[in-house]
Write a protein that holds these residues in place. Structure first.
Motif, PDB file in Angstrom:
ATOM      1  N   GLY B 178       0.810  -1.212   0.000  1.00 45.73           N
ATOM      2  CA  GLY B 178       0.000   0.000   0.000  1.00 45.73           C
ATOM      3  C   GLY B 178       0.844   1.262   0.000  1.00 45.73           C
ATOM      4  N   ARG B 271      10.995  -3.867  -4.856  1.00 46.58           N
ATOM      5  CA  ARG B 271      11.240  -3.219  -3.561  1.00 46.58           C
ATOM      6  C   ARG B 271      11.667  -4.295  -2.571  1.00 46.58           C
ATOM      7  N   HIS B 315       7.810  -6.766 -10.404  1.00 52.32           N
ATOM      8  CA  HIS B 315       6.382  -6.427 -10.303  1.00 52.32           C
ATOM      9  C   HIS B 315       6.136  -4.918 -10.351  1.00 52.32           C
ATOM     10  N   ASN B 320       3.921  -0.307 -12.773  1.00 52.91           N
ATOM     11  CA  ASN B 320       3.947   1.152 -12.673  1.00 52.91           C
ATOM     12  C   ASN B 320       5.309   1.609 -13.212  1.00 52.91           C
ATOM     13  N   ARG B 322       6.563   4.118 -14.370  1.00 52.95           N
ATOM     14  CA  ARG B 322       7.047   5.498 -14.168  1.00 52.95           C
ATOM     15  C   ARG B 322       7.642   6.026 -15.469  1.00 52.95           C
ATOM     16  N   ARG B 339      -5.187   2.078  -5.952  1.00 50.32           N
ATOM     17  CA  ARG B 339      -5.128   0.728  -5.389  1.00 50.32           C
ATOM     18  C   ARG B 339      -5.550   0.792  -3.936  1.00 50.32           C
TER      19      ARG B 339
HETATM   20  C1  HEM Z   1      -1.426 -11.042  -4.788  1.00 53.11           C
HETATM   21  C2  HEM Z   1      -1.072 -10.219  -5.688  1.00 53.11           C
HETATM   22  C3  HEM Z   1      -0.143  -9.038  -5.477  1.00 53.11           C
HETATM   23  C4  HEM Z   1       0.902  -8.882  -4.620  1.00 53.11           C
HETATM   24  C5  HEM Z   1       1.440  -9.873  -3.618  1.00 53.11           C
HETATM   25  C6  HEM Z   1       1.426  -7.545  -4.826  1.00 53.11           C
HETATM   26  C7  HEM Z   1       2.488  -6.988  -4.135  1.00 53.11           C
HETATM   27  C8  HEM Z   1       2.941  -5.703  -4.280  1.00 53.11           C
HETATM   28  C9  HEM Z   1       3.982  -5.088  -3.478  1.00 53.11           C
HETATM   29  C10 HEM Z   1       4.734  -5.768  -2.362  1.00 53.11           C
HETATM   30  C11 HEM Z   1       4.142  -3.810  -3.922  1.00 53.11           C
HETATM   31  C12 HEM Z   1       5.111  -2.743  -3.388  1.00 53.11           C
HETATM   32  C13 HEM Z   1       4.545  -1.915  -2.293  1.00 53.11           C
HETATM   33  C14 HEM Z   1       3.324  -1.107  -2.618  1.00 53.11           C
HETATM   34  O1  HEM Z   1       3.409  -0.009  -3.181  1.00 53.11           O
HETATM   35  O2  HEM Z   1       2.221  -1.584  -2.327  1.00 53.11           O
HETATM   36  C15 HEM Z   1       3.207  -3.619  -5.003  1.00 53.11           C
HETATM   37  C16 HEM Z   1       3.076  -2.469  -5.712  1.00 53.11           C
HETATM   38  C17 HEM Z   1       2.174  -2.283  -6.728  1.00 53.11           C
HETATM   39  N1  HEM Z   1       1.275  -3.209  -7.203  1.00 53.11           N
HETATM   40 FE1  HEM Z   1       1.046  -5.088  -6.562  1.00 53.11          FE
HETATM   41  N2  HEM Z   1       0.716  -6.953  -5.825  1.00 53.11           N
HETATM   42  C18 HEM Z   1      -0.244  -7.827  -6.248  1.00 53.11           C
HETATM   43  C19 HEM Z   1      -1.167  -7.638  -7.233  1.00 53.11           C
HETATM   44  C20 HEM Z   1      -1.281  -6.500  -7.980  1.00 53.11           C
HETATM   45  C21 HEM Z   1      -2.219  -6.328  -9.044  1.00 53.11           C
HETATM   46  C22 HEM Z   1      -3.221  -7.368  -9.535  1.00 53.11           C
HETATM   47  C23 HEM Z   1      -2.020  -5.066  -9.515  1.00 53.11           C
HETATM   48  C24 HEM Z   1      -2.719  -4.398 -10.650  1.00 53.11           C
HETATM   49  C25 HEM Z   1      -3.109  -4.991 -11.757  1.00 53.11           C
HETATM   50  C26 HEM Z   1      -0.949  -4.461  -8.739  1.00 53.11           C
HETATM   51  C27 HEM Z   1      -0.482  -3.177  -8.909  1.00 53.11           C
HETATM   52  C28 HEM Z   1       0.545  -2.608  -8.181  1.00 53.11           C
HETATM   53  C29 HEM Z   1       1.000  -1.232  -8.363  1.00 53.11           C
HETATM   54  C30 HEM Z   1       0.459  -0.202  -9.352  1.00 53.11           C
HETATM   55  C31 HEM Z   1       2.031  -1.025  -7.445  1.00 53.11           C
HETATM   56  C32 HEM Z   1       2.848   0.267  -7.244  1.00 53.11           C
HETATM   57  C33 HEM Z   1       4.186   0.150  -7.925  1.00 53.11           C
HETATM   58  C34 HEM Z   1       5.217   1.176  -7.499  1.00 53.11           C
HETATM   59  O3  HEM Z   1       5.599   1.195  -6.354  1.00 53.11           O
HETATM   60  O4  HEM Z   1       5.649   1.964  -8.343  1.00 53.11           O
HETATM   61  N3  HEM Z   1      -0.522  -5.368  -7.830  1.00 53.11           N
HETATM   62  N4  HEM Z   1       2.488  -4.794  -5.212  1.00 53.11           N
END
Ligand code: HEM
Lengths: 171, 453
Positions: B178, B271, B315, B320, B322, B339
């Protein structure tokens, strides 16, 4: 009625044809195809011919900006009353439409500007109508190296040059 | 004392769930209702509206928490929305998420046929998201929500799911989450003390809420009528199971030390577990950076165009990008969403490598005014394809639909490292597209049929 394919040594090399998951056109591997055929507004063919040298000269730059177009042709047909545009490109069509219009809009306006009723890419409703009214899927499709994208080719060229330089240096 | 807002957005009409981060720590519940009688459905709505939190009151300490409400296409139909209005919704919303499986790569174990009831089923009508800071408060809001329909025989609860924050604000894999969200232009006044990171540009409000200009300079014209659309948005709801044991086992098998395991995990996510971005902390975790909200999002990929710090396929970099795709056709601002995720289940105890069979994972509310070019684009082009980074069919190592044959490329000098045999670390348990109206639009919906009934 469709006839059955008779299996032989040539059909063993047949390519697996699918359709784009969201949007028109056939697909083989990473390559999709789409064509447009439509009536031109009166006088549009003449304008197109006049502008053609510039449109052609800039094609490389605009399409390079898009980065996923493999092959793009526009042809005046039927005594300059209609235009046929055929495109082969990498990946999906519909998801990227908005990006392509934003990036290559001015050039696409030059190419498609003569289609009857088309108001230019700034008018997205008009784009939707143009696609809906003029697009069609080909009947027969073949593509060499269907899993290699335009970007991959650029990368391989860089790689191949680097290997060449390395071998030259070793000599 | 907070000074009054002077924002461009009508915060009093937009639901808090759209624009506000959830409390931390949080507990909550998702509830799904089915409506078998339009008049009773609207009665339920009338009763629940006073409890739906607007974005301008989210912090009011007298509130025990907040409630968000959204409707599926079937739900709007069940409430008696006229056909012309139903028809004016975008196609993906009308079809529902399950029908979009081919586009979303929801194949194999993720296929809608494997989803939990009522996802992908026409019984899913109204989705409630209730967030609170403790169990007692949660009970109070749930009781109010329950009172909205307890005496209505034709409004039934078809699904309930509890969720809660894990220790340290981590997700079940052990990562802080988050952290990042796009900054919505006009949504937060400076008086609020919020300063977006310099590298986190403002995105036009119309990308996330209807009624305002979007990144293309357009203001939504559908769905009709405007009373229903204004200050509303769409939510892609996705529930994931996370196979934490499989993730740990994979790291163990492909690293030669605990430090290398951590590095590999960070390379997959982009990260470190603390939230520290790889581009700012390429070699070791930096918990101080991870925990610093002013710094942990202030980064770009300009200094890492070869992916040596953060792999192209990580991921966060995929999903994202950027400035990483600035030379490409793609206009990244057209592919953002808000999100609002929550985790569920207990943590798998530290060090355990065998699955205990428990259900744990995350629920994602991916919110934006354009489902097709936002959630669907990101899911189909960036999460489950490798084309855009010249990685062939390689998918997101964390959330891709890898089937045991997944590949993950880590750029490195002199030679890259390529890992094989990635399984699905997460599986889709269900999902649906919902419409989340503004507060006045809720009133409008509740009044539907006032003359007819
Ligand atoms: C179980 C599935 C997923 C896991 C475990 C996961 C995990 C994470 C983690 C650990 C981060 C970095 C911290 C944060 O900013 O929250 C992240 C960032 C992000 N996630 Fe996921 N995620 C999942 C699914 C998704 C899905 C389905 C989407 C969208 C289609 C998504 C979109 C994003 C975006 C936009 C970021 C921000 C990237 C940034 O920091 O620049 N995530 N996710």
């Amino acid at each position: 009625m469709t006839t059955k394919v008779i299996e032989n040594e040539r059909t063993a090399m047949s390519q697996h044809i699918t359709r784009q998951p969201d949007g028109p056109g056939k697909r083989i591997g990473k390559k999709g195809e789409i064509s447009f055929l439509g009536k031109l507004a009166p006088g549009a063919a003449k304008v197109f011919r006049e502008r053609l040298p510039q449109i052609q000269a800039e094609a490389g730059s605009w399409e390079d900006g898009v980065g996923t177009v493999v092959d793009f042709r526009a042809t005046l047909i039927d005594n300059d009353t209609r235009m046929l545009v055929t495109i082969v490109y990498d990946g999906d069509f519909k998801p990227y439409l908005e990006d392509v219009l934003s990036k290559a809009g001015p050039w696409l306006d030059q190419v498609f500007g003569g289609f009857e009723g088309f108001k230019g890419v700034k008018d997205r409703k008009s784009v939707e109508e143009l696609v809906a009214n003029t697009h069609f899927e080909c009947d027969l499709f073949y593509i060499a190296n269907p899993d290699v994208t335009a970007r991959d080719v650029a990368k391989m060229q860089r790689l191949s040059k680097a290997v060449g330089d390395l071998l030259d240096a070793a000599n | 004392m907070l000074k009054p807002y002077t924002p461009a957005l009508d915060m009093s009409d937009i639901q808090a769930t759209v624009l506000r981060p959830r409390p931390s720590p949080y507990v909550g519940e998702y509830v799904v209702l089915r409506i078998d009688d339009a008049a009773q459905g609207r009665e339920m709505l009338r009763r629940i509206i006073p409890h739906v939190a607007p974005a301008d009151e989210w912090w009011v300490p007298s509130l025990p928490g907040w409630l968000g409400i959204a409707f599926t296409y079937q739900g709007l139909k069940a409430l008696g929305l006229p056909q012309a209005s139903l028809d004016s919704f975008p196609v993906e919303f009308r079809q529902g998420m399950a029908a979009r499986a081919a586009i979303l790569h929801d194949f194999g174990g993720n296929a809608p046929s494997n989803w939990e009831y009522p996802f992908g089923n026409s019984d899913m009508h109204v989705a409630l998201a209730v967030y609170s800071d403790n169990e007692q408060h949660l009970g109070e809001i749930l009781a109010r929500a329950g009172q909205s329909h307890h005496d209505l025989a034709h409004v039934s609860v078809v699904y309930r799911m509890r969720f809660n924050e894990l220790p340290g604000g981590r997700n079940p894999f052990g990562f802080r989450d988050g952290l990042h969200n796009p900054h919505v232009e006009g949504s937060v006044a400076e008086e609020d003390g919020f300063v977006p990171a310099a590298s986190n540009a403002s995105i036009k409000a119309g990308e996330f809420v209807m009624g305002y200009p979007d990144e293309l300079g357009q203001t939504a014209l559908a769905p009709i009528p405007g009373e229903l659309r204004h200050n509303g948005t769409f939510v892609a709801f996705r529930k994931f199971h996370m196979d934490v044991a499989a993730f740990r086992k994979y790291l163990r098998a492909h690293a030669s030390s605990p430090e290398e395991e951590e590095l590999l995990a960070a390379k997959m996510v982009g990260r470190w577990r603390s939230g520290a971005p790889l581009v700012l902390a390429p070699d070791h975790d930096d918990p101080a950076l991870g925990g610093d909200a002013t710094r942990n999002n202030d980064f770009s990929y300009a200094d890492d165009m070869k992916g040596l710090k953060c792999p192209f396929s990580a991921h966060t970099r995929r999903i994202n990008p950027r400035d990483a795709l600035k030379d490409d056709v793609v206009n990244v601002n057209l592919h953002k969403f808000l999100r609002r995720g929550t985790n569920y289940g207990s943590a798998l105890p530290e060090g355990v490598l065998e699955d205990d069979g428990a259900e744990r994972g995350g629920v994602f509310l991916l919110i934006g005014a354009h489902l097709q070019r936002q959630f669907e684009f990101v899911q189909s082009q960036w999460a489950t394809d490798g084309n855009f980074i010249s990685h062939g069919a390689e998918q997101d190592p964390l959330v891709g639909n890898n089937d045991g044959e997944g590949v993950f490329t880590i750029p490195k000098i002199p030679v890259r490292r390529r890992l094989h045999g990635l399984p699905c670390f997460v599986s889709v348990r269900g999902g649906e597209y919902c419409f989340m109206p503004g507060l006045r639009a809720l009133q409008w919906l509740a009044r539907l049929g006032d003359n007819a009934d």
